[in-house]
Design a protein around this motif. Sequence first.
Motif, PDB file in Angstrom:
ATOM      1  N   SER A  56     -18.408  -5.724   7.679  1.00 24.06           N
ATOM      2  CA  SER A  56     -17.282  -4.812   7.677  1.00 24.06           C
ATOM      3  C   SER A  56     -16.615  -4.833   6.312  1.00 24.06           C
ATOM      4  CB  SER A  56     -16.329  -5.223   8.796  1.00 24.06           C
ATOM      5  OG  SER A  56     -15.028  -5.343   8.341  1.00 24.06           O
ATOM      6  N   LEU A  57     -16.395  -3.652   5.775  1.00 27.10           N
ATOM      7  CA  LEU A  57     -15.751  -3.558   4.462  1.00 27.10           C
ATOM      8  C   LEU A  57     -14.371  -4.221   4.491  1.00 27.10           C
ATOM      9  CD1 LEU A  57     -15.830  -2.425   1.562  1.00 27.10           C
ATOM     10  CD2 LEU A  57     -14.762  -0.360   2.425  1.00 27.10           C
ATOM     11  N   LYS A  58     -13.709  -4.052   5.645  1.00 26.77           N
ATOM     12  CA  LYS A  58     -12.391  -4.661   5.819  1.00 26.77           C
ATOM     13  C   LYS A  58     -12.448  -6.167   5.595  1.00 26.77           C
ATOM     14  CE  LYS A  58      -8.914  -5.062   9.451  1.00 26.77           C
ATOM     15  NZ  LYS A  58      -8.624  -4.745  10.855  1.00 26.77           N
ATOM     16  N   GLU A  59     -13.516  -6.793   6.150  1.00 23.30           N
ATOM     17  CA  GLU A  59     -13.660  -8.243   5.994  1.00 23.30           C
ATOM     18  C   GLU A  59     -14.008  -8.615   4.553  1.00 23.30           C
ATOM     19  OE1 GLU A  59     -12.832 -10.463   8.262  1.00 23.30           O
ATOM     20  OE2 GLU A  59     -12.317  -8.790   9.581  1.00 23.30           O
ATOM     21  N   CYS A  60     -14.833  -7.810   3.898  1.00 24.24           N
ATOM     22  CA  CYS A  60     -15.136  -8.069   2.478  1.00 24.24           C
ATOM     23  C   CYS A  60     -13.838  -8.106   1.693  1.00 24.24           C
ATOM     24  CB  CYS A  60     -16.005  -6.968   1.882  1.00 24.24           C
ATOM     25  SG  CYS A  60     -17.600  -6.745   2.636  1.00 24.24           S
ATOM     26  N   ILE A  61     -13.016  -7.074   1.949  1.00 22.60           N
ATOM     27  CA  ILE A  61     -11.789  -6.915   1.187  1.00 22.60           C
ATOM     28  C   ILE A  61     -10.832  -8.078   1.432  1.00 22.60           C
ATOM     29  CG2 ILE A  61      -9.746  -5.439   0.913  1.00 22.60           C
ATOM     30  CD1 ILE A  61     -12.183  -4.149  -0.206  1.00 22.60           C
ATOM     31  N   SER A  62     -10.766  -8.538   2.697  1.00 29.64           N
ATOM     32  CA  SER A  62      -9.782  -9.588   2.938  1.00 29.64           C
ATOM     33  C   SER A  62     -10.315 -10.970   2.568  1.00 29.64           C
ATOM     34  CB  SER A  62      -9.262  -9.544   4.379  1.00 29.64           C
ATOM     35  OG  SER A  62     -10.311  -9.435   5.282  1.00 29.64           O
ATOM     36  N   CYS A  63     -11.641 -11.158   2.589  1.00 29.87           N
ATOM     37  CA  CYS A  63     -12.173 -12.480   2.217  1.00 29.87           C
ATOM     38  C   CYS A  63     -12.256 -12.614   0.690  1.00 29.87           C
ATOM     39  CB  CYS A  63     -13.536 -12.699   2.848  1.00 29.87           C
ATOM     40  SG  CYS A  63     -14.174 -14.359   2.623  1.00 29.87           S
ATOM     41  N   HIS A  64     -12.728 -11.567   0.048  1.00 36.53           N
ATOM     42  CA  HIS A  64     -12.921 -11.630  -1.411  1.00 36.53           C
ATOM     43  C   HIS A  64     -11.679 -11.167  -2.160  1.00 36.53           C
ATOM     44  CE1 HIS A  64     -17.165 -12.714  -1.427  1.00 36.53           C
ATOM     45  NE2 HIS A  64     -17.333 -11.883  -0.422  1.00 36.53           N
ATOM     46  N   VAL A  65     -10.537 -11.563  -1.643  1.00 39.36           N
ATOM     47  CA  VAL A  65      -9.297 -11.114  -2.263  1.00 39.36           C
ATOM     48  C   VAL A  65      -9.041 -11.925  -3.543  1.00 39.36           C
ATOM     49  CG1 VAL A  65      -7.884 -12.673  -0.863  1.00 39.36           C
ATOM     50  CG2 VAL A  65      -6.899 -10.550  -1.723  1.00 39.36           C
ATOM     51  N   VAL A  66      -8.647 -11.242  -4.585  1.00 37.08           N
ATOM     52  CA  VAL A  66      -8.375 -11.911  -5.860  1.00 37.08           C
ATOM     53  C   VAL A  66      -6.873 -11.825  -6.138  1.00 37.08           C
ATOM     54  CG1 VAL A  66      -8.870 -11.956  -8.328  1.00 37.08           C
ATOM     55  CG2 VAL A  66     -10.617 -11.159  -6.739  1.00 37.08           C
ATOM     56  N   PRO A  67      -6.211 -12.980  -6.215  1.00 35.88           N
ATOM     57  CA  PRO A  67      -4.772 -12.923  -6.469  1.00 35.88           C
ATOM     58  C   PRO A  67      -4.470 -12.510  -7.897  1.00 35.88           C
ATOM     59  CG  PRO A  67      -5.523 -15.199  -6.303  1.00 35.88           C
ATOM     60  CD  PRO A  67      -6.720 -14.338  -6.060  1.00 35.88           C
ATOM     61  N   GLY A  68      -3.483 -11.634  -8.034  1.00 40.48           N
ATOM     62  CA  GLY A  68      -3.068 -11.211  -9.362  1.00 40.48           C
ATOM     63  C   GLY A  68      -2.034 -12.167  -9.927  1.00 40.48           C
ATOM     64  N   ASP A  69      -1.468 -11.791 -11.057  1.00 42.23           N
ATOM     65  CA  ASP A  69      -0.477 -12.656 -11.696  1.00 42.23           C
ATOM     66  C   ASP A  69       0.762 -12.823 -10.824  1.00 42.23           C
ATOM     67  OD1 ASP A  69      -2.153 -12.934 -13.832  1.00 42.23           O
ATOM     68  OD2 ASP A  69      -1.358 -11.156 -14.869  1.00 42.23           O
ATOM     69  N   ASP A  70       1.058 -11.784 -10.007  1.00 44.64           N
ATOM     70  CA  ASP A  70       2.226 -11.872  -9.137  1.00 44.64           C
ATOM     71  C   ASP A  70       1.892 -12.520  -7.789  1.00 44.64           C
ATOM     72  OD1 ASP A  70       0.628  -9.906  -8.212  1.00 44.64           O
ATOM     73  OD2 ASP A  70       2.152  -8.338  -8.105  1.00 44.64           O
ATOM     74  N   GLY A  71       0.660 -13.018  -7.656  1.00 46.17           N
ATOM     75  CA  GLY A  71       0.281 -13.663  -6.402  1.00 46.17           C
ATOM     76  C   GLY A  71      -0.221 -12.693  -5.360  1.00 46.17           C
ATOM     77  N   LYS A  72       0.017 -11.403  -5.561  1.00 50.83           N
ATOM     78  CA  LYS A  72      -0.466 -10.405  -4.610  1.00 50.83           C
ATOM     79  C   LYS A  72      -1.914 -10.041  -4.944  1.00 50.83           C
ATOM     80  CE  LYS A  72       4.007  -8.255  -3.766  1.00 50.83           C
ATOM     81  NZ  LYS A  72       4.905  -7.230  -4.284  1.00 50.83           N
ATOM     82  N   PRO A  73      -2.649  -9.580  -3.925  1.00 52.67           N
ATOM     83  CA  PRO A  73      -4.043  -9.206  -4.182  1.00 52.67           C
ATOM     84  C   PRO A  73      -4.129  -8.087  -5.222  1.00 52.67           C
ATOM     85  CG  PRO A  73      -3.563  -9.154  -1.829  1.00 52.67           C
ATOM     86  CD  PRO A  73      -2.265  -9.360  -2.530  1.00 52.67           C
ATOM     87  N   VAL A  74      -5.118  -8.169  -6.101  1.00 51.14           N
ATOM     88  CA  VAL A  74      -5.265  -7.101  -7.086  1.00 51.14           C
ATOM     89  C   VAL A  74      -6.028  -5.936  -6.473  1.00 51.14           C
ATOM     90  CG1 VAL A  74      -5.189  -8.628  -9.079  1.00 51.14           C
ATOM     91  CG2 VAL A  74      -7.388  -8.045  -8.075  1.00 51.14           C
ATOM     92  N   ALA A  75      -5.655  -4.733  -6.875  1.00 52.80           N
ATOM     93  CA  ALA A  75      -6.314  -3.528  -6.369  1.00 52.80           C
ATOM     94  C   ALA A  75      -7.503  -3.188  -7.269  1.00 52.80           C
ATOM     95  CB  ALA A  75      -5.328  -2.370  -6.311  1.00 52.80           C
ATOM     96  N   PHE A  76      -8.221  -2.154  -6.876  1.00 56.46           N
ATOM     97  CA  PHE A  76      -9.442  -1.783  -7.575  1.00 56.46           C
ATOM     98  C   PHE A  76      -9.186  -1.327  -9.009  1.00 56.46           C
ATOM     99  CE2 PHE A  76     -13.043   1.153  -8.414  1.00 56.46           C
ATOM    100  CZ  PHE A  76     -14.051   0.202  -8.334  1.00 56.46           C
ATOM    101  N   ASP A  77      -7.952  -0.924  -9.311  1.00 56.26           N
ATOM    102  CA  ASP A  77      -7.693  -0.503 -10.693  1.00 56.26           C
ATOM    103  C   ASP A  77      -7.581  -1.692 -11.654  1.00 56.26           C
ATOM    104  OD1 ASP A  77      -5.296  -1.297  -9.695  1.00 56.26           O
ATOM    105  OD2 ASP A  77      -4.354   0.693  -9.738  1.00 56.26           O
ATOM    106  N   SER A  78      -7.606  -2.910 -11.096  1.00 61.50           N
ATOM    107  CA  SER A  78      -7.628  -4.082 -11.966  1.00 61.50           C
ATOM    108  C   SER A  78      -9.072  -4.505 -12.231  1.00 61.50           C
ATOM    109  CB  SER A  78      -6.878  -5.242 -11.302  1.00 61.50           C
ATOM    110  OG  SER A  78      -7.269  -6.463 -11.890  1.00 61.50           O
ATOM    111  N   GLU A  79      -9.330  -4.923 -13.435  1.00 58.76           N
ATOM    112  CA  GLU A  79     -10.692  -5.357 -13.785  1.00 58.76           C
ATOM    113  C   GLU A  79     -11.112  -6.606 -13.037  1.00 58.76           C
ATOM    114  OE1 GLU A  79     -11.147  -5.932 -17.934  1.00 58.76           O
ATOM    115  OE2 GLU A  79     -10.977  -3.797 -18.401  1.00 58.76           O
ATOM    116  N   ARG A  80     -10.111  -7.318 -12.516  1.00 60.83           N
ATOM    117  CA  ARG A  80     -10.431  -8.581 -11.841  1.00 60.83           C
ATOM    118  C   ARG A  80     -10.809  -8.380 -10.378  1.00 60.83           C
ATOM    119  NH1 ARG A  80      -5.124 -11.712 -13.007  1.00 60.83           N
ATOM    120  NH2 ARG A  80      -6.106 -13.367 -11.804  1.00 60.83           N
ATOM    121  N   HIS A  81     -10.656  -7.174  -9.860  1.00 59.18           N
ATOM    122  CA  HIS A  81     -11.010  -6.912  -8.460  1.00 59.18           C
ATOM    123  C   HIS A  81     -12.456  -7.343  -8.209  1.00 59.18           C
ATOM    124  CE1 HIS A  81     -12.015  -4.566  -4.823  1.00 59.18           C
ATOM    125  NE2 HIS A  81     -10.743  -4.754  -4.529  1.00 59.18           N
ATOM    126  N   PHE A  82     -12.675  -7.969  -7.034  1.00 62.10           N
ATOM    127  CA  PHE A  82     -13.992  -8.538  -6.722  1.00 62.10           C
ATOM    128  C   PHE A  82     -15.121  -7.531  -6.944  1.00 62.10           C
ATOM    129  CE2 PHE A  82     -17.370  -9.131  -3.554  1.00 62.10           C
ATOM    130  CZ  PHE A  82     -17.877 -10.334  -4.012  1.00 62.10           C
TER     131      PHE A  82
END
Lengths: 129, 252
Positions: A56-82
């Motif tokens: 499930s894409l939903k599970e990919c997104i929630s498991c492979h979450v990459v925290p940003g500098d503010d501690g929140k998950p980074v979105a796809f517009d960040s280069e660090r997104h999984f």
Amino acid sequence: MMTQLANGADLGPEIFQGKGSECVAESEFMRINHMNVLVHQGEETLREGIRGGNFSLKECISCHVVPGDDGKPVAFDSERHFCRSCHDYAAVSIDCFTCHNSVPDVEEFTEKSQNLSIMLPFLGLTENE
Amino acid sequence: MNDNVDRKCEPCDRRTFLGGAISAASLTIAPGVTLFSIPSFARKPGERASNVNRWGLLIDINKCPDGCNECVKACHRENGVKSHGRPETDAKWIRKITVSGSGRRPEFEIPVMCQHCENPPCVDVCPTGASMKRADGIVLVDKHTCIGCRYCMIACPYKARSFVHEKTTGQRSFAPRGKGTVESCTLCVHRVDQNRLPACVERCQEKAGGAMIFGDINDKNSAISKALRKYPSKEIRGDLNLKLGVRYRGIP
């Protein structure tokens, strides 16, 4: 598997590890087939109503979450997104995130709305059951 | 169940709603017999939706106050449908529309969403097969296949579908939505599959008039089937013979 430079450094992309201990399938399998299994399961979920599959894409997104500098998950517009860490490296564009959200849901359901008791009237049950 | 269906539009708190429902339900059960069945709901993981179920909504307009917008707000909050401040092109999954009545209520509002037709014109006209009906009667759009031609929007007699004109943000994981595709009420399919009520129904029962009943029309013992048998109800433009999943009570 990863090609290494003479000095031992990896040539491959820098990939953020997921939260869990292992992926739903072998990493090697997922690298090659993730798009196929995702599309296949998405179709089954939408058209057949089959829930609870592994891919499930939903599970990919929630498991492979990459925290940003503010501690929140980074979105796809960040280069660090999984997804981007690899897709940028391989120069393969993806359009999943024009429709799907690239960060996990903020769970805003109250406990109340998940309470089964609201369902009782049309299950034909009483509260004790 | 019946007294609950029959109630006037006083503020419906959940306890009285449940209380009424439970007392009526327990009458139907023989003494000492525990009726425990979740026939229409629980589906195991991996199991397909089937035509054993036919999901439907019954909306009692007598309990649906003019000016109340709770179902619309709940729906849009649940599914991440956001306004861009441009009402003409904003996506709307439920609309409150004003219709002319007679006598006591010369004009009144009804909530209109996808009516989940048994014979959906949107599915007939879709050139790519994106517009589809699930086995249990829920009409959906497969956005992977939708090319945004909007034939379905023209075919729909209820103006239930919206085109997404602008880039989307903040989608919910269960309701992906993107620019260039058509979308409409999903009957909160993600909730139905989890044995939960659609967001609009839940909100209406908790905070508004309690005008909506959701359930399985194929299940003779469900609240919605009982209410449909007991009281007259109408399909909007029933003359089109589309066999709607959404029925209304109290419209002339």
